[in-house]
Structure formats: structure tokens, C-alpha cells
Design an enzyme around this catalytic site. Structure first.
Site, PDB file in Angstrom:
ATOM      1  N   HIS A  16       0.814  -1.387  -0.107  1.00  0.00           N
ATOM      2  CA  HIS A  16      -0.072   0.037  -0.019  1.00  0.00           C
ATOM      3  C   HIS A  16       0.797   1.310  -0.039  1.00  0.00           C
ATOM      4  O   HIS A  16       1.959   1.305   0.465  1.00  0.00           O
ATOM      5  CB  HIS A  16      -0.865   0.014   1.098  1.00  0.00           C
ATOM      6  N   HIS A  58       0.895   5.304   0.981  1.00  0.00           N
ATOM      7  CA  HIS A  58       0.212   6.154   1.907  1.00  0.00           C
ATOM      8  C   HIS A  58       0.285   7.456   1.051  1.00  0.00           C
ATOM      9  O   HIS A  58       1.356   7.970   0.599  1.00  0.00           O
ATOM     10  CB  HIS A  58       0.876   6.448   3.209  1.00  0.00           C
TER      11      HIS A  58
HETATM   12  P1  AMP Z   1       1.834   0.365   7.434  1.00  0.00           P
HETATM   13  O1  AMP Z   1       2.321   0.528   8.690  1.00  0.00           O
HETATM   14  O2  AMP Z   1       2.498   1.225   6.659  1.00  0.00           O
HETATM   15  O3  AMP Z   1       1.688  -1.287   7.144  1.00  0.00           O
HETATM   16  O4  AMP Z   1       0.257   0.978   7.316  1.00  0.00           O
HETATM   17  C1  AMP Z   1      -0.976   0.436   7.524  1.00  0.00           C
HETATM   18  C2  AMP Z   1      -2.071   1.607   7.716  1.00  0.00           C
HETATM   19  O5  AMP Z   1      -3.189   0.751   7.652  1.00  0.00           O
HETATM   20  C3  AMP Z   1      -2.013   1.995   9.225  1.00  0.00           C
HETATM   21  O6  AMP Z   1      -1.671   3.721   8.935  1.00  0.00           O
HETATM   22  C4  AMP Z   1      -3.191   1.907   9.740  1.00  0.00           C
HETATM   23  O7  AMP Z   1      -3.858   2.929  10.359  1.00  0.00           O
HETATM   24  C5  AMP Z   1      -4.204   1.510   8.621  1.00  0.00           C
HETATM   25  N1  AMP Z   1      -5.212   0.609   8.831  1.00  0.00           N
HETATM   26  C6  AMP Z   1      -5.282  -0.460   9.256  1.00  0.00           C
HETATM   27  N2  AMP Z   1      -6.615  -1.074   9.265  1.00  0.00           N
HETATM   28  C7  AMP Z   1      -7.204  -0.312   8.571  1.00  0.00           C
HETATM   29  C8  AMP Z   1      -8.442  -0.064   8.253  1.00  0.00           C
HETATM   30  N3  AMP Z   1      -9.570  -1.381   8.588  1.00  0.00           N
HETATM   31  N4  AMP Z   1      -9.159   0.739   7.261  1.00  0.00           N
HETATM   32  C9  AMP Z   1      -8.576   1.984   7.065  1.00  0.00           C
HETATM   33  N5  AMP Z   1      -6.959   1.728   7.354  1.00  0.00           N
HETATM   34  C10 AMP Z   1      -6.645   0.858   8.227  1.00  0.00           C
END
Ligand code: AMP
Ligand code: ZN
Length: 137
Positions: free
Chosen positions: A99, A101
């Protein structure tokens, strides 16, 4: 399809605030935003990291990131946009579905992306050489 949380969002099993969708890509608001409008862009196919995403799909992802970044900037009236992609747990990747950001930035928001290091004399060329070796294989 994998059983990861983002695959569940794609399947509609977990709700999301959807920003964008096409046949290859989904984008939705991050539930823990750095600033309001913080958006995640994901390929619909489950791939863990950048290196795992097929090139054609990756093109779709990055073009979507460009388009959505503009909409986020206008939508939340921020000053700039930072992009981030963590690859691997050690790099801070928590969700194992690749993903990007899109982080809206506002003047003085205090987000410090990374501390900067230095090189000793001659070290920079050595490190550069090691990386280039793998690109020329
Ligand atoms: P990373 O640390 O780069 O793997 O980012 C994962 C991101 O996913 C974090 O910023 C979380 O806040 C976000 N996240 C986790 N679960 C959800 C969800 N159900 N809906 C939206 N964002 C999410
Ligand atoms: Zn997944």
C-alpha cells in the site's frame, strides 16, 4: 485471495471510506490519519511488497496515486503531499498487503520523515558501487 485485512476491505467484508476504485486499484482513508485525508492506495490483487507487484499493475497503482494525490490536496486544502510505502516489517510495514500512503501535509504539522546520516570519505562511492552491481546483473 488472501485473508489479510485489506483483502477483506476489497471484498467488502470490512467497511472503508472509499476514495477511488477501478478494476485494479482501491483507495480509502486510513483509519489512523497523520492528517485528515490520509489515504491508502492498494492493488486489488494481494501482493506483499513493491517488489512483488507485477510491473503492469504497478503502473496502474502509481497513476492512481498521482490522480488521487491531486484530489486529496484539493479536497482537504493541504499545503503539500508526502508519499510513503513501507516494505517489510523491519521497515514498519504492519499490513502485509502492499500500500502507498498519500499523506496530506500542512505547514508546521511536525511530521519528521527521517533523520539524516553522513558518509565517511570514499564511502559514498563504495555504497553506490554495491547497488549498481545489482542493477547491472
Ligand atoms: P503500514 O504501517 O505502512 O503497514 O500502514 C498500515 C496502515 O493501515 C496504518 O496507517 C493503519 O492506520 C491503516 N489501517 C489498518 N487497518 C485499517 C482499516 N481497517 N481501514 C483503514 N486503514 C487501516
Ligand atoms: Zn491482501
Amino acid at each position: 485471495m488472501e485473508d489479510c485485512i485489506f483483502c477483506k476491505i476489497i471484498k467488502g467484508e470490512i467497511p472503508c471510506s472509499k476514495v477511488y476504485e477501478d478494476s485494479n486499484v482501491l483507495a480509502f482513508l486510513d483509519i489512523g490519519p497523520v492528517n485528515h485525508g490520509h489515504t491508502l492506495v492498494i492493488p486489488k490483487e494481494h501482493h506483499k511488497e513493491l517488489k512483488d507487484i507485477p510491473d503492469e499493475l504497478l503502473k496502474n497503482v502509481i497513476v492512481a496515486v498521482k490522480k488521487i494525490s491531486s484530489a486529496v490536496k484539493s479536497g482537504v486544502s493541504c499545503d503539500g503531499i508526502s508519499l510513503n510505502m513501507s516494505n517489510g516489517e523491519e521497515a514498519g510495514q504492519v499490513v502485509p498487503h502492499a500500500h502507498v500512503h498519500i499523506i496530506p501535509r500542512v505547514k508546521g504539522d511536525g511530521l519528521k520523515l527521517w533523520p539524516q546520516n553522513t558518509y565517511e570519505d570514499g564511502e559514498m562511492d563504495k555504497v553506490c558501487g554495491k547497488i549498481v552491481t545489482f542493477l547491472n546483473e
